[in-house]
Scaffold this active site. Structure first.
Site, mmCIF file in Angstrom:
data_model
loop_
_atom_site.group_PDB
_atom_site.id
_atom_site.type_symbol
_atom_site.label_atom_id
_atom_site.label_comp_id
_atom_site.label_asym_id
_atom_site.label_seq_id
_atom_site.Cartn_x
_atom_site.Cartn_y
_atom_site.Cartn_z
ATOM 1 N N LYS A 180 0.850 -1.249 -0.266
ATOM 2 C CA LYS A 180 -0.054 0.068 -0.045
ATOM 3 C C LYS A 180 0.804 1.447 0.057
ATOM 4 O O LYS A 180 1.920 1.316 0.719
ATOM 5 C CB LYS A 180 -0.854 0.096 1.277
ATOM 6 C CG LYS A 180 -2.181 -0.910 1.047
ATOM 7 C CD LYS A 180 -2.845 -0.673 2.565
ATOM 8 C CE LYS A 180 -4.016 -1.781 2.351
ATOM 9 N NZ LYS A 180 -5.029 -1.481 3.669
ATOM 10 N N HIS A 229 0.442 6.107 3.679
ATOM 11 C CA HIS A 229 -0.325 7.284 3.665
ATOM 12 C C HIS A 229 -0.101 8.247 4.770
ATOM 13 O O HIS A 229 0.702 8.107 5.438
ATOM 14 C CB HIS A 229 -1.834 6.490 4.281
ATOM 15 C CG HIS A 229 -2.961 7.202 4.523
ATOM 16 N ND1 HIS A 229 -3.395 8.042 5.405
ATOM 17 C CD2 HIS A 229 -3.912 7.497 3.468
ATOM 18 C CE1 HIS A 229 -4.396 8.760 5.119
ATOM 19 N NE2 HIS A 229 -4.879 8.261 4.174
ATOM 20 N N HIS A 236 0.261 7.772 8.486
ATOM 21 C CA HIS A 236 1.411 7.130 9.256
ATOM 22 C C HIS A 236 2.527 8.124 9.508
ATOM 23 O O HIS A 236 3.319 7.733 10.101
ATOM 24 C CB HIS A 236 2.033 6.121 8.022
ATOM 25 C CG HIS A 236 1.183 4.913 8.077
ATOM 26 N ND1 HIS A 236 1.060 3.765 8.834
ATOM 27 C CD2 HIS A 236 0.629 4.474 6.916
ATOM 28 C CE1 HIS A 236 0.377 3.058 8.647
ATOM 29 N NE2 HIS A 236 0.013 3.190 7.086
#
Length: 554
Positions: A112, A115, A118
Protein backbone atom coordinates in the site's frame (compact mmCIF):
# COMPACT_ATOMS: atom_id res chain seq x y z
CA UNK A 1 24.75 26.28 49.02
CA UNK A 2 23.86 27.19 52.61
CA UNK A 3 26.33 24.51 53.68
CA UNK A 4 24.42 21.76 51.85
CA UNK A 5 25.25 19.81 48.70
CA UNK A 6 22.20 19.46 46.47
CA UNK A 7 21.46 17.83 43.13
CA UNK A 8 18.71 19.47 41.11
CA UNK A 9 16.89 17.42 38.42
CA UNK A 10 17.81 18.60 34.94
CA UNK A 11 14.12 18.88 34.04
CA UNK A 12 13.63 21.51 36.78
CA UNK A 13 16.14 23.98 35.36
CA UNK A 14 15.19 27.04 33.34
CA UNK A 15 17.70 29.82 32.71
CA UNK A 16 16.50 33.37 32.07
CA UNK A 17 18.21 36.73 31.71
CA UNK A 18 16.66 39.50 33.81
CA UNK A 19 17.24 42.79 32.00
CA UNK A 20 16.14 44.86 35.01
CA UNK A 21 18.92 43.47 37.21
CA UNK A 22 21.34 42.52 34.38
CA UNK A 23 21.52 39.05 35.92
CA UNK A 24 21.12 35.50 34.59
CA UNK A 25 18.85 33.49 36.89
CA UNK A 26 17.40 30.06 37.53
CA UNK A 27 13.97 29.83 39.19
CA UNK A 28 12.66 26.53 40.53
CA UNK A 29 10.33 25.08 43.13
CA UNK A 30 11.84 25.10 46.61
CA UNK A 31 11.09 21.38 46.99
CA UNK A 32 13.78 20.54 44.40
CA UNK A 33 16.47 21.68 46.84
CA UNK A 34 15.87 18.67 49.08
CA UNK A 35 17.53 19.00 52.50
CA UNK A 36 18.56 22.58 51.78
CA UNK A 37 14.93 23.67 51.28
CA UNK A 38 14.09 23.90 54.98
CA UNK A 39 17.28 25.80 55.77
CA UNK A 40 16.63 28.33 53.01
CA UNK A 41 12.90 28.74 53.73
CA UNK A 42 13.55 29.40 57.44
CA UNK A 43 16.17 32.07 56.83
CA UNK A 44 15.39 35.26 58.75
CA UNK A 45 15.94 37.26 55.57
CA UNK A 46 15.00 36.41 52.03
CA UNK A 47 18.60 36.21 50.84
CA UNK A 48 20.74 33.19 51.64
CA UNK A 49 24.52 33.34 51.81
CA UNK A 50 26.28 31.38 49.10
CA UNK A 51 29.81 31.57 50.53
CA UNK A 52 32.37 30.87 47.83
CA UNK A 53 30.10 28.96 45.45
CA UNK A 54 31.61 29.17 41.97
CA UNK A 55 28.39 29.89 40.07
CA UNK A 56 25.89 31.53 42.43
CA UNK A 57 25.78 35.25 43.15
CA UNK A 58 22.77 35.08 45.50
CA UNK A 59 19.80 32.90 46.46
CA UNK A 60 16.38 34.39 47.24
CA UNK A 61 12.99 32.87 47.99
CA UNK A 62 9.55 34.07 46.96
CA UNK A 63 5.99 32.80 46.67
CA UNK A 64 4.23 32.58 43.30
CA UNK A 65 0.63 31.41 42.92
CA UNK A 66 0.78 29.78 46.33
CA UNK A 67 4.01 27.88 45.59
CA UNK A 68 7.35 28.52 47.26
CA UNK A 69 10.05 29.28 44.71
CA UNK A 70 13.78 29.80 44.96
CA UNK A 71 15.59 32.17 42.63
CA UNK A 72 19.27 31.53 42.00
CA UNK A 73 21.17 34.54 40.64
CA UNK A 74 24.17 33.32 38.66
CA UNK A 75 27.66 34.66 38.11
CA UNK A 76 27.67 35.92 34.49
CA UNK A 77 31.24 35.04 33.59
CA UNK A 78 31.07 31.56 35.12
CA UNK A 79 27.81 30.82 33.30
CA UNK A 80 29.26 31.97 29.97
CA UNK A 81 32.33 29.79 30.45
CA UNK A 82 30.15 26.78 31.30
CA UNK A 83 27.85 27.25 28.29
CA UNK A 84 30.59 27.98 25.75
CA UNK A 85 32.74 25.12 26.95
CA UNK A 86 33.75 22.86 24.05
CA UNK A 87 32.43 19.66 25.64
CA UNK A 88 30.24 17.51 23.33
CA UNK A 89 26.51 17.92 23.83
CA UNK A 90 25.63 14.23 23.55
CA UNK A 91 25.56 12.03 26.64
CA UNK A 92 27.68 8.88 26.57
CA UNK A 93 26.24 5.41 27.14
CA UNK A 94 26.56 4.56 30.84
CA UNK A 95 26.08 0.92 31.84
CA UNK A 96 24.89 1.97 35.31
CA UNK A 97 22.29 4.55 34.21
CA UNK A 98 21.52 3.97 30.54
CA UNK A 99 18.63 1.79 29.39
CA UNK A 100 18.05 -0.48 26.43
CA UNK A 101 14.76 0.45 24.85
CA UNK A 102 12.79 -0.68 21.83
CA UNK A 103 10.86 1.95 19.91
CA UNK A 104 8.36 0.50 17.45
CA UNK A 105 7.09 3.14 15.04
CA UNK A 106 5.82 3.85 11.52
CA UNK A 107 4.73 0.23 10.82
CA UNK A 108 2.71 0.65 7.60
CA UNK A 109 1.13 -2.23 5.70
CA UNK A 110 2.92 -3.72 2.72
CA UNK A 111 1.64 -3.33 -0.83
CA UNK A 112 0.00 0.00 0.00
CA UNK A 113 1.26 3.53 -0.60
CA UNK A 114 2.53 5.23 2.55
CA UNK A 115 -0.55 7.08 3.73
CA UNK A 116 -0.22 10.52 5.29
CA UNK A 117 -1.84 9.08 8.42
CA UNK A 118 1.42 7.19 9.12
CA UNK A 119 3.30 10.49 9.22
CA UNK A 120 2.84 11.19 12.93
CA UNK A 121 3.98 7.75 14.07
CA UNK A 122 7.01 7.92 11.78
CA UNK A 123 8.38 11.34 12.69
CA UNK A 124 7.41 11.19 16.39
CA UNK A 125 8.96 7.72 16.77
CA UNK A 126 12.08 8.91 14.95
CA UNK A 127 12.34 11.93 17.26
CA UNK A 128 11.94 9.83 20.43
CA UNK A 129 14.60 7.41 19.16
CA UNK A 130 17.00 10.25 18.30
CA UNK A 131 16.40 11.97 21.63
CA UNK A 132 16.92 8.89 23.80
CA UNK A 133 20.10 7.98 21.91
CA UNK A 134 21.32 11.56 22.37
CA UNK A 135 20.69 11.26 26.13
CA UNK A 136 22.83 8.13 26.33
CA UNK A 137 20.42 5.21 25.92
CA UNK A 138 20.66 2.22 23.61
CA UNK A 139 17.70 2.39 21.22
CA UNK A 140 16.46 -0.44 19.00
CA UNK A 141 14.35 1.15 16.22
CA UNK A 142 11.84 -1.35 14.86
CA UNK A 143 9.57 -0.94 11.86
CA UNK A 144 6.98 -3.68 12.38
CA UNK A 145 5.39 -3.97 8.96
CA UNK A 146 1.89 -5.32 8.46
CA UNK A 147 2.33 -8.19 6.03
CA UNK A 148 -0.27 -10.54 7.50
CA UNK A 149 -4.03 -10.65 8.01
CA UNK A 150 -7.26 -10.89 6.01
CA UNK A 151 -6.29 -7.84 3.93
CA UNK A 152 -3.69 -9.98 2.17
CA UNK A 153 -6.40 -12.41 1.25
CA UNK A 154 -8.12 -9.45 -0.41
CA UNK A 155 -4.88 -8.45 -2.13
CA UNK A 156 -4.31 -11.93 -3.60
CA UNK A 157 -7.98 -12.10 -4.62
CA UNK A 158 -7.77 -8.69 -6.31
CA UNK A 159 -4.71 -9.76 -8.32
CA UNK A 160 -6.66 -12.82 -9.49
CA UNK A 161 -9.84 -10.90 -10.31
CA UNK A 162 -7.97 -8.26 -12.33
CA UNK A 163 -5.84 -10.90 -14.05
CA UNK A 164 -2.61 -9.05 -13.24
CA UNK A 165 0.63 -10.59 -14.48
CA UNK A 166 4.05 -10.17 -12.77
CA UNK A 167 4.99 -7.81 -15.63
CA UNK A 168 1.92 -5.63 -14.95
CA UNK A 169 2.76 -5.41 -11.25
CA UNK A 170 6.46 -4.71 -11.77
CA UNK A 171 5.72 -1.63 -13.92
CA UNK A 172 4.19 0.31 -10.98
CA UNK A 173 4.05 -2.14 -8.08
CA UNK A 174 2.60 -0.20 -5.14
CA UNK A 175 -0.14 1.56 -7.11
CA UNK A 176 -1.00 -1.63 -8.98
CA UNK A 177 -1.24 -3.73 -5.80
CA UNK A 178 -3.21 -1.09 -3.93
CA UNK A 179 -5.71 -0.83 -6.80
CA UNK A 180 -6.06 -4.64 -6.73
CA UNK A 181 -6.81 -4.56 -2.98
CA UNK A 182 -9.43 -1.80 -3.39
CA UNK A 183 -11.00 -3.68 -6.34
CA UNK A 184 -11.42 -6.89 -4.29
CA UNK A 185 -12.63 -5.02 -1.21
CA UNK A 186 -15.31 -3.16 -3.15
CA UNK A 187 -16.36 -6.38 -4.90
CA UNK A 188 -16.82 -8.04 -1.49
CA UNK A 189 -19.18 -5.26 -0.39
CA UNK A 190 -21.64 -6.48 -3.03
CA UNK A 191 -20.88 -10.20 -2.83
CA UNK A 192 -20.36 -11.87 0.60
CA UNK A 193 -18.81 -14.89 -1.12
CA UNK A 194 -15.87 -12.71 -2.13
CA UNK A 195 -15.19 -11.98 1.54
CA UNK A 196 -15.25 -15.71 2.30
CA UNK A 197 -12.84 -16.30 -0.56
CA UNK A 198 -10.41 -13.69 0.81
CA UNK A 199 -10.66 -15.20 4.31
CA UNK A 200 -9.92 -18.67 2.93
CA UNK A 201 -6.88 -17.43 1.00
CA UNK A 202 -5.38 -15.91 4.15
CA UNK A 203 -6.18 -19.01 6.23
CA UNK A 204 -4.19 -21.07 3.69
CA UNK A 205 -1.35 -18.52 3.88
CA UNK A 206 -1.23 -18.81 7.67
CA UNK A 207 -1.12 -22.59 7.45
CA UNK A 208 1.59 -22.42 4.78
CA UNK A 209 -0.53 -24.17 2.14
CA UNK A 210 -1.24 -21.20 -0.17
CA UNK A 211 0.30 -21.48 -3.63
CA UNK A 212 1.06 -17.76 -4.01
CA UNK A 213 3.49 -17.22 -1.10
CA UNK A 214 6.32 -16.44 -3.56
CA UNK A 215 4.34 -13.49 -4.95
CA UNK A 216 3.68 -12.32 -1.41
CA UNK A 217 7.47 -12.23 -0.80
CA UNK A 218 7.85 -10.10 -3.93
CA UNK A 219 5.19 -7.68 -2.68
CA UNK A 220 7.21 -7.23 0.53
CA UNK A 221 10.31 -6.42 -1.52
CA UNK A 222 8.46 -3.80 -3.58
CA UNK A 223 7.22 -2.17 -0.38
CA UNK A 224 10.65 -1.98 1.25
CA UNK A 225 12.13 -0.33 -1.86
CA UNK A 226 9.45 2.36 -1.82
CA UNK A 227 9.70 2.91 1.94
CA UNK A 228 13.49 3.25 1.92
CA UNK A 229 13.27 6.26 -0.39
CA UNK A 230 10.51 7.90 1.65
CA UNK A 231 12.31 7.35 4.96
CA UNK A 232 15.48 8.85 3.48
CA UNK A 233 13.56 12.04 2.68
CA UNK A 234 12.09 12.12 6.19
CA UNK A 235 15.49 11.61 7.84
CA UNK A 236 14.32 8.32 9.38
CA UNK A 237 16.37 5.18 9.96
CA UNK A 238 15.63 1.81 11.55
CA UNK A 239 17.67 -0.86 13.29
CA UNK A 240 15.63 -3.43 11.39
CA UNK A 241 12.43 -4.11 9.50
CA UNK A 242 10.36 -6.77 11.21
CA UNK A 243 7.22 -8.54 10.01
CA UNK A 244 3.97 -9.69 11.55
CA UNK A 245 4.43 -12.95 9.65
CA UNK A 246 7.54 -13.69 11.78
CA UNK A 247 5.09 -14.71 14.47
CA UNK A 248 3.36 -17.55 12.73
CA UNK A 249 1.68 -20.76 13.86
CA UNK A 250 4.56 -22.13 15.99
CA UNK A 251 5.19 -19.01 18.06
CA UNK A 252 1.48 -18.34 18.43
CA UNK A 253 0.96 -21.94 19.62
CA UNK A 254 3.51 -21.39 22.41
CA UNK A 255 1.67 -18.27 23.58
CA UNK A 256 -1.69 -20.05 23.48
CA UNK A 257 -0.27 -22.93 25.52
CA UNK A 258 1.05 -20.50 28.16
CA UNK A 259 -2.30 -18.70 28.34
CA UNK A 260 -4.09 -22.06 28.65
CA UNK A 261 -1.81 -23.17 31.51
CA UNK A 262 -2.49 -19.89 33.32
CA UNK A 263 -6.24 -20.43 33.04
CA UNK A 264 -6.63 -17.24 31.02
CA UNK A 265 -7.86 -18.84 27.78
CA UNK A 266 -11.56 -19.58 27.27
CA UNK A 267 -12.96 -21.57 24.33
CA UNK A 268 -16.17 -20.25 22.78
CA UNK A 269 -18.89 -22.40 21.18
CA UNK A 270 -18.28 -20.82 17.76
CA UNK A 271 -14.62 -21.89 17.78
CA UNK A 272 -13.18 -18.57 18.93
CA UNK A 273 -10.74 -18.30 21.83
CA UNK A 274 -10.86 -15.34 24.21
CA UNK A 275 -8.69 -14.16 27.10
CA UNK A 276 -10.24 -13.27 30.42
CA UNK A 277 -8.86 -9.98 31.73
CA UNK A 278 -9.90 -8.28 34.96
CA UNK A 279 -12.97 -6.50 33.62
CA UNK A 280 -13.45 -7.77 30.08
CA UNK A 281 -12.84 -10.56 27.63
CA UNK A 282 -10.90 -10.00 24.41
CA UNK A 283 -10.88 -12.31 21.35
CA UNK A 284 -7.49 -13.79 20.54
CA UNK A 285 -8.24 -16.52 17.95
CA UNK A 286 -10.92 -16.25 15.24
CA UNK A 287 -13.50 -18.94 14.55
CA UNK A 288 -11.53 -20.06 11.46
CA UNK A 289 -8.48 -20.71 13.67
CA UNK A 290 -6.39 -17.74 12.50
CA UNK A 291 -4.77 -15.59 15.19
CA UNK A 292 -5.81 -12.05 16.08
CA UNK A 293 -3.33 -9.17 15.91
CA UNK A 294 -2.82 -9.05 19.69
CA UNK A 295 -1.73 -12.69 19.73
CA UNK A 296 1.16 -11.86 17.40
CA UNK A 297 1.98 -8.79 19.52
CA UNK A 298 2.32 -10.97 22.63
CA UNK A 299 4.57 -13.40 20.74
CA UNK A 300 6.63 -10.47 19.39
CA UNK A 301 7.02 -8.95 22.87
CA UNK A 302 8.33 -12.22 24.33
CA UNK A 303 10.66 -12.77 21.37
CA UNK A 304 12.05 -9.22 21.52
CA UNK A 305 12.96 -9.54 25.17
CA UNK A 306 14.87 -12.74 24.43
CA UNK A 307 16.79 -10.93 21.68
CA UNK A 308 17.37 -7.48 23.21
CA UNK A 309 16.76 -7.71 27.01
CA UNK A 310 15.11 -4.29 26.97
CA UNK A 311 14.00 -2.24 29.96
CA UNK A 312 11.38 -0.35 27.94
CA UNK A 313 9.29 -1.27 24.90
CA UNK A 314 7.64 1.82 23.42
CA UNK A 315 4.84 1.63 20.84
CA UNK A 316 4.29 4.89 18.93
CA UNK A 317 0.75 4.34 17.65
CA UNK A 318 -2.30 6.59 17.33
CA UNK A 319 -4.78 7.03 20.16
CA UNK A 320 -7.41 4.80 18.53
CA UNK A 321 -5.31 1.76 19.51
CA UNK A 322 -5.33 2.61 23.22
CA UNK A 323 -7.50 -0.38 24.22
CA UNK A 324 -5.27 -2.75 22.26
CA UNK A 325 -2.10 -1.71 24.09
CA UNK A 326 -3.89 -1.58 27.45
CA UNK A 327 -4.86 -5.22 26.81
CA UNK A 328 -1.31 -6.11 25.78
CA UNK A 329 0.08 -4.58 28.98
CA UNK A 330 -2.53 -6.31 31.15
CA UNK A 331 -1.86 -9.71 29.56
CA UNK A 332 1.90 -9.22 30.07
CA UNK A 333 1.31 -8.46 33.77
CA UNK A 334 -1.01 -11.48 34.18
CA UNK A 335 1.69 -13.66 32.61
CA UNK A 336 4.13 -12.24 35.20
CA UNK A 337 6.54 -11.16 32.48
CA UNK A 338 9.36 -9.32 34.33
CA UNK A 339 9.45 -6.59 31.67
CA UNK A 340 5.69 -5.90 31.66
CA UNK A 341 6.25 -2.65 33.57
CA UNK A 342 8.37 -1.37 30.67
CA UNK A 343 5.54 -1.46 28.10
CA UNK A 344 4.59 2.07 27.07
CA UNK A 345 2.08 3.27 24.50
CA UNK A 346 2.99 6.74 23.20
CA UNK A 347 -0.27 7.78 21.60
CA UNK A 348 -1.19 10.74 19.45
CA UNK A 349 -4.13 12.44 17.74
CA UNK A 350 -5.05 12.51 14.07
CA UNK A 351 -4.36 14.82 11.15
CA UNK A 352 -7.47 16.11 9.39
CA UNK A 353 -7.61 17.41 5.84
CA UNK A 354 -5.17 14.95 4.28
CA UNK A 355 -7.77 12.68 2.67
CA UNK A 356 -10.64 13.12 0.25
CA UNK A 357 -13.79 11.02 -0.15
CA UNK A 358 -13.88 7.38 0.94
CA UNK A 359 -11.43 5.24 -1.00
CA UNK A 360 -9.45 8.23 -2.25
CA UNK A 361 -6.45 8.86 -0.03
CA UNK A 362 -3.68 11.43 -0.06
CA UNK A 363 -0.31 9.72 0.01
CA UNK A 364 2.70 11.18 1.76
CA UNK A 365 4.92 11.02 -1.32
CA UNK A 366 2.49 13.35 -3.11
CA UNK A 367 2.40 15.74 -0.14
CA UNK A 368 6.21 15.96 0.02
CA UNK A 369 6.38 16.52 -3.74
CA UNK A 370 3.83 19.33 -3.52
CA UNK A 371 5.71 20.87 -0.57
CA UNK A 372 8.92 20.82 -2.64
CA UNK A 373 7.26 22.62 -5.58
CA UNK A 374 5.56 25.23 -3.38
CA UNK A 375 8.82 25.98 -1.56
CA UNK A 376 10.54 26.41 -4.91
CA UNK A 377 7.95 29.05 -5.89
CA UNK A 378 8.41 30.90 -2.60
CA UNK A 379 12.19 30.72 -2.95
CA UNK A 380 11.99 32.42 -6.34
CA UNK A 381 9.81 35.19 -4.88
CA UNK A 382 12.09 35.82 -1.87
CA UNK A 383 14.84 38.49 -2.24
CA UNK A 384 16.97 36.65 0.37
CA UNK A 385 17.31 33.41 -1.61
CA UNK A 386 20.81 32.47 -2.77
CA UNK A 387 20.91 32.29 -6.57
CA UNK A 388 22.31 28.75 -6.70
CA UNK A 389 19.70 27.48 -4.19
CA UNK A 390 16.60 28.59 -6.13
CA UNK A 391 16.54 25.71 -8.57
CA UNK A 392 18.32 23.13 -6.42
CA UNK A 393 15.74 20.32 -6.03
CA UNK A 394 17.57 18.90 -3.00
CA UNK A 395 17.41 22.23 -1.11
CA UNK A 396 13.74 22.68 -1.99
CA UNK A 397 12.96 19.09 -1.00
CA UNK A 398 14.69 19.51 2.39
CA UNK A 399 12.86 22.80 3.01
CA UNK A 400 9.49 21.34 2.02
CA UNK A 401 10.02 18.25 4.17
CA UNK A 402 11.22 20.41 7.09
CA UNK A 403 8.03 22.47 6.84
CA UNK A 404 5.78 19.38 6.91
CA UNK A 405 7.68 17.73 9.80
CA UNK A 406 7.84 20.83 12.02
CA UNK A 407 4.18 21.63 11.38
CA UNK A 408 3.38 18.25 12.91
CA UNK A 409 5.93 18.15 15.72
CA UNK A 410 5.07 21.62 17.01
CA UNK A 411 1.59 20.32 17.96
CA UNK A 412 0.99 18.56 21.26
CA UNK A 413 0.91 14.91 20.26
CA UNK A 414 -2.57 14.17 21.65
CA UNK A 415 -4.05 17.08 19.71
CA UNK A 416 -5.93 16.51 16.44
CA UNK A 417 -5.09 19.22 13.93
CA UNK A 418 -6.01 20.41 10.45
CA UNK A 419 -3.45 20.24 7.66
CA UNK A 420 -3.18 23.78 6.20
CA UNK A 421 -0.68 24.52 3.41
CA UNK A 422 -0.76 28.28 4.05
CA UNK A 423 0.49 27.81 7.63
CA UNK A 424 2.94 25.02 6.87
CA UNK A 425 4.95 26.80 4.18
CA UNK A 426 5.07 30.35 5.50
CA UNK A 427 8.56 31.81 5.36
CA UNK A 428 7.99 34.05 8.40
CA UNK A 429 6.71 33.04 11.84
CA UNK A 430 7.31 29.75 13.60
CA UNK A 431 7.91 27.14 10.92
CA UNK A 432 10.44 24.56 9.77
CA UNK A 433 11.66 27.04 7.18
CA UNK A 434 12.46 29.55 9.96
CA UNK A 435 14.69 26.99 11.71
CA UNK A 436 16.56 26.28 8.47
CA UNK A 437 16.87 30.00 7.64
CA UNK A 438 18.42 30.83 11.03
CA UNK A 439 20.85 27.92 10.73
CA UNK A 440 21.87 29.16 7.27
CA UNK A 441 22.46 32.69 8.62
CA UNK A 442 24.84 31.32 11.26
CA UNK A 443 26.58 29.04 8.76
CA UNK A 444 27.13 31.96 6.37
CA UNK A 445 28.48 34.24 9.12
CA UNK A 446 30.91 31.65 10.47
CA UNK A 447 32.05 30.59 7.00
CA UNK A 448 32.89 34.19 6.09
CA UNK A 449 34.51 35.22 9.38
CA UNK A 450 36.44 32.20 10.57
CA UNK A 451 37.53 28.63 9.97
CA UNK A 452 36.88 25.61 12.20
CA UNK A 453 40.51 25.67 13.30
CA UNK A 454 40.28 29.32 14.33
CA UNK A 455 37.11 28.72 16.38
CA UNK A 456 38.68 25.72 18.12
CA UNK A 457 41.61 27.88 19.17
CA UNK A 458 39.51 30.66 20.76
CA UNK A 459 39.65 30.65 24.57
CA UNK A 460 36.42 31.76 26.24
CA UNK A 461 36.50 35.11 28.05
CA UNK A 462 33.04 36.00 29.34
CA UNK A 463 33.99 39.58 30.19
CA UNK A 464 33.60 40.44 26.48
CA UNK A 465 30.00 39.15 26.30
CA UNK A 466 28.22 41.50 28.70
CA UNK A 467 25.54 42.84 26.32
CA UNK A 468 21.93 41.88 27.22
CA UNK A 469 21.49 40.15 23.84
CA UNK A 470 24.63 38.07 24.42
CA UNK A 471 23.56 37.04 27.93
CA UNK A 472 20.02 36.27 26.78
CA UNK A 473 21.44 33.97 24.09
CA UNK A 474 23.77 32.32 26.62
CA UNK A 475 20.75 31.58 28.85
CA UNK A 476 18.86 30.10 25.90
CA UNK A 477 21.83 27.87 25.07
CA UNK A 478 22.00 26.77 28.72
CA UNK A 479 18.37 25.65 28.46
CA UNK A 480 19.05 23.11 25.68
CA UNK A 481 19.88 20.08 27.84
CA UNK A 482 17.07 20.70 30.38
CA UNK A 483 14.61 21.03 27.48
CA UNK A 484 15.83 17.72 26.02
CA UNK A 485 15.18 15.97 29.33
CA UNK A 486 11.75 17.63 29.62
CA UNK A 487 10.85 16.46 26.10
CA UNK A 488 12.05 12.95 26.96
CA UNK A 489 10.03 12.82 30.18
CA UNK A 490 6.81 13.95 28.47
CA UNK A 491 7.52 12.21 25.12
CA UNK A 492 6.62 15.56 23.52
CA UNK A 493 8.52 16.88 20.51
CA UNK A 494 6.68 20.21 20.77
CA UNK A 495 8.74 21.06 23.88
CA UNK A 496 11.95 20.98 21.84
CA UNK A 497 10.34 22.68 18.82
CA UNK A 498 9.06 25.58 20.96
CA UNK A 499 12.53 25.92 22.51
CA UNK A 500 14.20 26.05 19.07
CA UNK A 501 11.81 28.82 18.00
CA UNK A 502 12.80 30.80 21.13
CA UNK A 503 16.46 30.09 20.41
CA UNK A 504 16.09 31.36 16.83
CA UNK A 505 14.47 34.56 18.08
CA UNK A 506 17.37 35.10 20.49
CA UNK A 507 19.96 34.29 17.77
CA UNK A 508 18.43 36.69 15.24
CA UNK A 509 18.28 39.48 17.83
CA UNK A 510 21.93 38.86 18.76
CA UNK A 511 22.95 38.88 15.08
CA UNK A 512 21.41 42.35 14.75
CA UNK A 513 23.04 43.87 17.82
CA UNK A 514 26.37 41.99 18.07
CA UNK A 515 28.18 42.60 14.76
CA UNK A 516 31.17 40.45 13.92
CA UNK A 517 32.53 41.79 10.64
CA UNK A 518 32.21 45.43 11.76
CA UNK A 519 33.72 44.83 15.22
CA UNK A 520 37.31 46.14 15.30
CA UNK A 521 38.19 44.82 18.77
CA UNK A 522 39.77 41.44 17.96
CA UNK A 523 39.00 39.82 21.34
CA UNK A 524 35.39 40.97 21.33
CA UNK A 525 34.97 39.72 17.74
CA UNK A 526 36.46 36.34 18.68
CA UNK A 527 34.12 35.93 21.65
CA UNK A 528 31.11 36.72 19.46
CA UNK A 529 32.31 34.15 16.92
CA UNK A 530 32.59 31.63 19.76
CA UNK A 531 29.05 32.49 20.94
CA UNK A 532 27.52 32.17 17.46
CA UNK A 533 29.49 28.97 16.84
CA UNK A 534 27.99 27.38 19.96
CA UNK A 535 24.54 28.66 18.95
CA UNK A 536 24.94 26.99 15.55
CA UNK A 537 25.99 23.71 17.20
CA UNK A 538 22.95 23.70 19.51
CA UNK A 539 20.54 24.65 16.70
CA UNK A 540 22.14 22.07 14.38
CA UNK A 541 21.81 19.38 17.07
CA UNK A 542 18.20 20.28 17.84
CA UNK A 543 17.24 20.27 14.16
CA UNK A 544 18.80 16.82 13.70
CA UNK A 545 17.03 15.45 16.79
CA UNK A 546 13.75 16.42 15.11
CA UNK A 547 14.75 14.43 12.02
CA UNK A 548 15.63 17.36 9.72
CA UNK A 549 18.74 17.75 7.59
CA UNK A 550 20.29 21.14 8.49
CA UNK A 551 21.00 23.31 5.46
CA UNK A 552 24.09 25.50 5.12
CA UNK A 553 22.58 27.64 2.36
CA UNK A 554 19.10 28.49 1.09
Amino acid sequence: MCGTNIQIPMTALQFTYQRATHTPEVSLLLQYLGNAAEKISTCMVDTCAVNDDAHLASVTTEERFGKKMVKLSLDKVKLIQMVLDKKPLQEEYNTAKSKTMIVEFSSPNIAKPFHAGHLRSTILGNFLSNLNEFLGHRVIRLNYLGDWGTQFGYLALGVQLKGLSPVDIHANPIKCLYDAYVYAYEAAQNDPKMHEQAMNIFARMENGTADDLDQWQEYRGYTVNELDELYRRLGVCFTSYEWESQYGVNKIANVLETLQCRGMLINQTDGRKVVQLHQRRIPIVKSDGSGMYILRDIAALIDRYKRFEFQKCVYVVENGQNDHFASLSEIAHLLDLPYAQGIEHVKFGRIHGMSTRRGKVVFLKEILREAQLLVQEKQRESPNTKTNAVDDPIVCDILGTSAVIINDLKQRRMKDYNFDWSKILRMEGDSGIKLQYTHCRLASLLHMQSSTEEITGIQCDGTFLVEPEALDLVCQLANFKPVCYQAQEAAEACILVAYLFRLCKSINLALKTLPVKQEFDVKRRQQRILLFSRAKLVLHTGIKLLGLRPLEEM
